[in-house]
Design a protein around this motif. Structure first.
Motif, PDB file in Angstrom:
ATOM      1  N   ASP A 161       0.833  -1.207   0.000  1.00 22.44           N
ATOM      2  CA  ASP A 161       0.000   0.000   0.000  1.00 22.44           C
ATOM      3  C   ASP A 161       0.866   1.255   0.000  1.00 22.44           C
ATOM      4  N   MET A 162       1.913   1.258   0.815  1.00 27.13           N
ATOM      5  CA  MET A 162       2.813   2.419   0.859  1.00 27.13           C
ATOM      6  C   MET A 162       3.492   2.638  -0.487  1.00 27.13           C
ATOM      7  N   ARG A 163       3.908   1.529  -1.113  1.00 26.53           N
ATOM      8  CA  ARG A 163       4.582   1.635  -2.407  1.00 26.53           C
ATOM      9  C   ARG A 163       3.622   2.142  -3.473  1.00 26.53           C
ATOM     10  N   GLN A 164       2.387   1.671  -3.450  1.00 24.78           N
ATOM     11  CA  GLN A 164       1.423   2.078  -4.460  1.00 24.78           C
ATOM     12  C   GLN A 164       0.929   3.506  -4.255  1.00 24.78           C
ATOM     13  N   SER A 165       0.686   3.877  -2.998  1.00 23.48           N
ATOM     14  CA  SER A 165       0.095   5.191  -2.722  1.00 23.48           C
ATOM     15  C   SER A 165       1.132   6.303  -2.618  1.00 23.48           C
ATOM     16  N   GLY A 166       2.287   5.986  -2.046  1.00 27.90           N
ATOM     17  CA  GLY A 166       3.320   7.001  -1.858  1.00 27.90           C
ATOM     18  C   GLY A 166       2.918   8.110  -0.901  1.00 27.90           C
ATOM     19  N   LEU A 167       1.952   7.839  -0.025  1.00 29.57           N
ATOM     20  CA  LEU A 167       1.408   8.886   0.854  1.00 29.57           C
ATOM     21  C   LEU A 167       2.188   9.006   2.171  1.00 29.57           C
ATOM     22  N   PHE A 168       3.489   8.955   2.091  1.00 30.26           N
ATOM     23  CA  PHE A 168       4.300   8.976   3.305  1.00 30.26           C
ATOM     24  C   PHE A 168       4.130  10.250   4.125  1.00 30.26           C
ATOM     25  N   PRO A 169       4.089  11.434   3.491  1.00 22.51           N
ATOM     26  CA  PRO A 169       3.853  12.642   4.292  1.00 22.51           C
ATOM     27  C   PRO A 169       2.514  12.596   5.029  1.00 22.51           C
ATOM     28  N   GLN A 170       1.488  12.011   4.400  1.00 26.48           N
ATOM     29  CA  GLN A 170       0.184  11.893   5.058  1.00 26.48           C
ATOM     30  C   GLN A 170       0.275  10.956   6.258  1.00 26.48           C
ATOM     31  N   PHE A 171       0.988   9.848   6.104  1.00 18.95           N
ATOM     32  CA  PHE A 171       1.137   8.923   7.225  1.00 18.95           C
ATOM     33  C   PHE A 171       1.844   9.607   8.391  1.00 18.95           C
ATOM     34  N   TYR A 172       2.879  10.376   8.055  1.00 19.62           N
ATOM     35  CA  TYR A 172       3.615  11.106   9.092  1.00 19.62           C
ATOM     36  C   TYR A 172       2.699  12.090   9.808  1.00 19.62           C
ATOM     37  N   GLU A 173       1.916  12.847   9.035  1.00 18.30           N
ATOM     38  CA  GLU A 173       1.029  13.849   9.640  1.00 18.30           C
ATOM     39  C   GLU A 173      -0.046  13.191  10.503  1.00 18.30           C
ATOM     40  N   GLU A 174      -0.537  12.036  10.103  1.00 17.48           N
ATOM     41  CA  GLU A 174      -1.514  11.318  10.915  1.00 17.48           C
ATOM     42  C   GLU A 174      -0.884  10.864  12.236  1.00 17.48           C
ATOM     43  N   HIS A 175       0.358  10.412  12.162  1.00 18.27           N
ATOM     44  CA  HIS A 175       1.061  10.040  13.391  1.00 18.27           C
ATOM     45  C   HIS A 175       1.242  11.255  14.298  1.00 18.27           C
ATOM     46  N   ARG A 176       1.617  12.375  13.691  1.00 15.06           N
ATOM     47  CA  ARG A 176       1.788  13.608  14.455  1.00 15.06           C
ATOM     48  C   ARG A 176       0.477  14.002  15.140  1.00 15.06           C
ATOM     49  N   ARG A 177      -0.623  13.855  14.429  1.00 16.37           N
ATOM     50  CA  ARG A 177      -1.936  14.214  14.974  1.00 16.37           C
ATOM     51  C   ARG A 177      -2.345  13.256  16.088  1.00 16.37           C
ATOM     52  N   ILE A 178      -2.011  11.975  15.958  1.00 14.11           N
ATOM     53  CA  ILE A 178      -2.299  11.008  17.015  1.00 14.11           C
ATOM     54  C   ILE A 178      -1.645  11.448  18.316  1.00 14.11           C
ATOM     55  N   LEU A 179      -0.392  11.855  18.233  1.00 15.86           N
ATOM     56  CA  LEU A 179       0.317  12.309  19.429  1.00 15.86           C
ATOM     57  C   LEU A 179      -0.331  13.566  20.009  1.00 15.86           C
TER      58      LEU A 179
END
Length: 210
Positions: A161-179
Motif C-alpha cells: 500500500d505504501m509503495r502504491q500510494s506514496g502517501l508517506f507525508p500523510q502517514f507522518y502527519e496522521e502520526h503527528r496528529r495522534i500524538l
C-alpha cells in the motif's frame, strides 16, 4: 556455508519487503546455488515459510511466494482496529508524559527519512514502532506481541500500500496528529483518527487492485 536458519531469515525478509513479489516462483536449485548449499537446508527453510503461509507449494507446478489474501488482511485490520479503539480512551485519560518523548523521537526519525531516498519497508518499520510505543506505555506489551504473530501478512499488505500510494507525508502527519490528540486527552477525536488511519490503507488497496 549458509544454514537453513540463515536462508529462512533472508527469504522471509525479502518476502516481507516485497523483494520477492507475490506469485513469484522459487526454485530450489537456484536458491541452493545462491546460498552455496545443498537443497536440504533450502527445503527446511521453505518448509518454515510454508508453515507461515508466506509461500505455497503446488504439486507438479512448483513453489511460489503467496499472494496477499485480502480477506485475511481485512480480518487482521478489523482485529487491530478493535484493539486500538479500546486502547485510545485509556491513553487519552492517562496521558503518560514519559511516552511523549519516545513518540517525538520516532516522529523525528520519520521526518528525517522523508527528506531523502528510502524504501517503503524502512518507513513501515518506524510506523510499526510508533504504534508499539503506546501499547507498551499502556502495559499491553503482550497484546502487541500477539498481534505481531499475524503481522507477517499485514506487513506485506502495508508495504505494498505504501509503495502504491506514496502517501508517506500523510502517514507522518496522521502520526503527528495522534500524538497531539493523546496529549490533549481527546478520546473521541483520537478514536476517529485511529479508525481512519488503520482502515484507509485497506480501502485504497482494494480500490487500486480491482
Amino acid at each position: 556455508m549458509a544454514s537453513s536458519e540463515t536462508i529462512y531469515r533472508a527469504l522471509r525478509k525479502e518476502i516481507l519487503n516485497l523483494t520477492l513479489a507475490p506469485g513469484q516462483k522459487l526454485r530450489e536449485e537456484e536458491l541452493a546455488a545462491r546460498f552455496e548449499v545443498s537443497r536440504t537446508p533450502v527445503r527446511a527453510a521453505l518448509s518454515r515459510l510454508s508453515a507461515e503461509r508466506l509461500i505455497r507449494v503446488e504439486p507438479r507446478k512448483g513453489t511460489f511466494v503467496s499472494e496477499i489474501d485480502l480477506d485475511y488482511v481485512r480480518q487482521l485490520v478489523f482485529l487491530r482496529t478493535s484493539v486500538e479503539l479500546r486502547l485510545m480512551p485509556m491513553l487519552a485519560q492517562a496521558r503518560p508524559p514519559e511516552l511523549w518523548e519516545k513518540m517525538e523521537e520516532n516522529l523525528t526519525r520519520q521526518r528525517l527519512l522523508l527528506l531523502g531516498e528510502f524504501e517503503p519497508s524502512q518507513f513501515y518499520r518506524l510506523d510499526n514502532k510508533f504504534h508499539a510505543l503506546y501499547f507498551s506505555a499502556a502495559g499491553m506489551e503482550a497484546v502487541w506481541v500477539l498481534l505481531q504473530q499475524f503481522h507477517v501478512h499485514y506487513t506485506r499488505f502495508r508495504v505494498l500500500d505504501m509503495r502504491q500510494s506514496g502517501l508517506f507525508p500523510q502517514f507522518y502527519e496522521e502520526h503527528r496528529r495522534i500524538l497531539e490528540l493523546m496529549k490533549a486527552g481527546d478520546a473521541d477525536a483520537l478514536s476517529q483518527l485511529i479508525r481512519r488511519h488503520l482502515e484507509s490503507p485497506l480501502e485504497r488497496f482494494s480500490s487500486h487492485n480491482r
